[in-house]
Design a protein around this motif. Structure first.
Motif, short mmCIF file in Angstrom:
data_model
loop_
_atom_site.label_atom_id
_atom_site.label_comp_id
_atom_site.label_asym_id
_atom_site.label_seq_id
_atom_site.Cartn_x
_atom_site.Cartn_y
_atom_site.Cartn_z
N THR A 96 -3.28 4.28 2.97
CA THR A 96 -4.41 4.04 3.87
C THR A 96 -4.00 3.19 5.06
OG1 THR A 96 -5.06 2.12 2.53
CG2 THR A 96 -6.10 4.24 2.02
N ARG A 97 -2.88 2.46 4.92
CA ARG A 97 -2.28 1.73 6.04
C ARG A 97 -0.78 1.67 5.80
NH1 ARG A 97 -1.39 -3.72 4.78
NH2 ARG A 97 -2.21 -4.31 2.73
N ILE A 98 -0.02 1.48 6.88
CA ILE A 98 1.44 1.54 6.79
C ILE A 98 2.02 0.29 7.46
CG2 ILE A 98 3.51 2.92 7.25
CD1 ILE A 98 1.65 5.34 7.63
N PRO A 99 2.23 -0.78 6.69
CA PRO A 99 2.85 -1.98 7.26
C PRO A 99 4.29 -1.68 7.69
CG PRO A 99 1.79 -2.46 5.14
CD PRO A 99 1.86 -0.97 5.28
N GLU B 112 -7.35 10.05 8.99
CA GLU B 112 -7.85 8.76 9.48
C GLU B 112 -6.79 7.67 9.47
OE1 GLU B 112 -7.99 8.82 5.12
OE2 GLU B 112 -8.59 10.24 6.70
N THR B 113 -5.62 7.91 8.89
CA THR B 113 -4.60 6.87 8.75
C THR B 113 -3.81 6.72 10.05
OG1 THR B 113 -4.40 7.33 6.39
CG2 THR B 113 -2.59 6.13 7.43
N ASP B 114 -3.63 5.46 10.47
CA ASP B 114 -2.88 5.16 11.68
C ASP B 114 -1.39 5.43 11.42
OD1 ASP B 114 -1.69 4.10 13.92
OD2 ASP B 114 -2.44 2.05 13.64
N PRO C 67 0.80 -1.23 0.00
CA PRO C 67 0.00 0.00 0.00
C PRO C 67 0.83 1.28 0.00
CG PRO C 67 0.12 -0.89 2.20
CD PRO C 67 0.85 -1.88 1.32
N SER D 24 1.10 5.04 13.69
CA SER D 24 1.93 4.45 14.74
C SER D 24 3.22 3.88 14.18
CB SER D 24 1.16 3.38 15.50
OG SER D 24 0.68 2.37 14.62
#
Length: 241
Positions: A48-51, A77-79, A32, A81
């Motif tokens: 939209t997400r961060i592996p 809205e994107t995490d 992503p 962390s």
């Protein structure tokens, strides 16, 4: 309802960096994550997400290619962390703004010039000239304008627009401090938006800071949302080498 959404603003920002990366650096994807490098700067565009593993691989590639700073552009809205765990620091919040091109105002300030090449950059800034190759691609999708002080001060500022579909993104707009409050900012804005409008743009979008918001509002823009950026200076994290 406004016909332009925050997603449209994000798409315009991504397209701008993608075109610059194709000319001045490289682009790659990893799941992503969409990475775009220009010279020694790298941008992660609106995942939209961060592996964590994909982020680690991207940072390793950045270090190997001489990148000094990494910026991550996110929706609220994107995490984030994984970015925090990797040492990124929360940065400024882009205020997404938009206006119909007809509301921005007519170009025509004699102090503003649309250019496809320049000799205005020298010394440590000389490399900026290479980016004007974007304006020479055909069909044209990017426009650069320079401002010149009419009181003998010379080169006073710049702005770009970039066409994505029917949306003109406005980027890298700045008037140097000694020349501010003389109308050069509105002149630059109107020049690059009008150029994109001739190529089919219906709406203009940009991301504003508090300093610039009043100028953009005076030219017909209104805020429709905001995002967040995160930044990492690789030279500040020798343990990551």
């Amino acid at each position: 309802m406004d016909p332009v959404s925050v997603a449209d603003c994000e798409a315009a920002q991504t397209c701008w960096y993608r075109c610059r990366a194709a000319l001045l650096g490289e682009e790659w994807g990893d799941g992503p994550l969409a990475w775009m490098r220009e010279d020694d700067h790298l941008h992660l565009m609106f995942p939209t997400r961060i592996p964590p593993d994909a982020l680690r691989r991207g940072l390793e590639r950045a270090r190997d290619s001489g990148v000094r700073s990494v910026g991550a552009w996110l929706g609220l809205e994107t995490d984030a962390s994984a970015l925090m765990a990797a040492g990124f620091e929360r940065g400024w919040a882009p205020w997404w703004m938009t206006a119909p091109v007809g509301d921005v105002g007519a170009a025509g300030d004699p102090r503003i010039e649309l250019q496809e090449d320049t000799s205005d950059y020298h010394g440590e800034y000389a490399g900026y000239r290479a980016s004007l190759a974007l304006t020479r691609e055909r069909p044209q999708h990017s426009w650069y304008a320079a401002a010149y002080d009419d009181r003998g001060g010379g080169f006073a500022g710049r702005a770009w627009s970039h066409l994505t579909g029917e949306t003109a993104g406005v980027f890298d707009m700045e008037v140097w401090t000694p020349f501010r409050r003389r109308g050069l900012g509105s002149g630059l804005l109107r020049a690059v938006v009008a150029a994109a409008a001739k190529a089919g743009a219906q709406h203009a979008v940009l991301n504003a800071t508090p300093e610039g918001k009043l100028l953009y509002e005076s030219c017909g823009f209104r805020q429709i949302g905001e995002g967040i950026t995160w930044w990492l200076r690789l030279t500040d994290h020798p343990e990551q080498r």
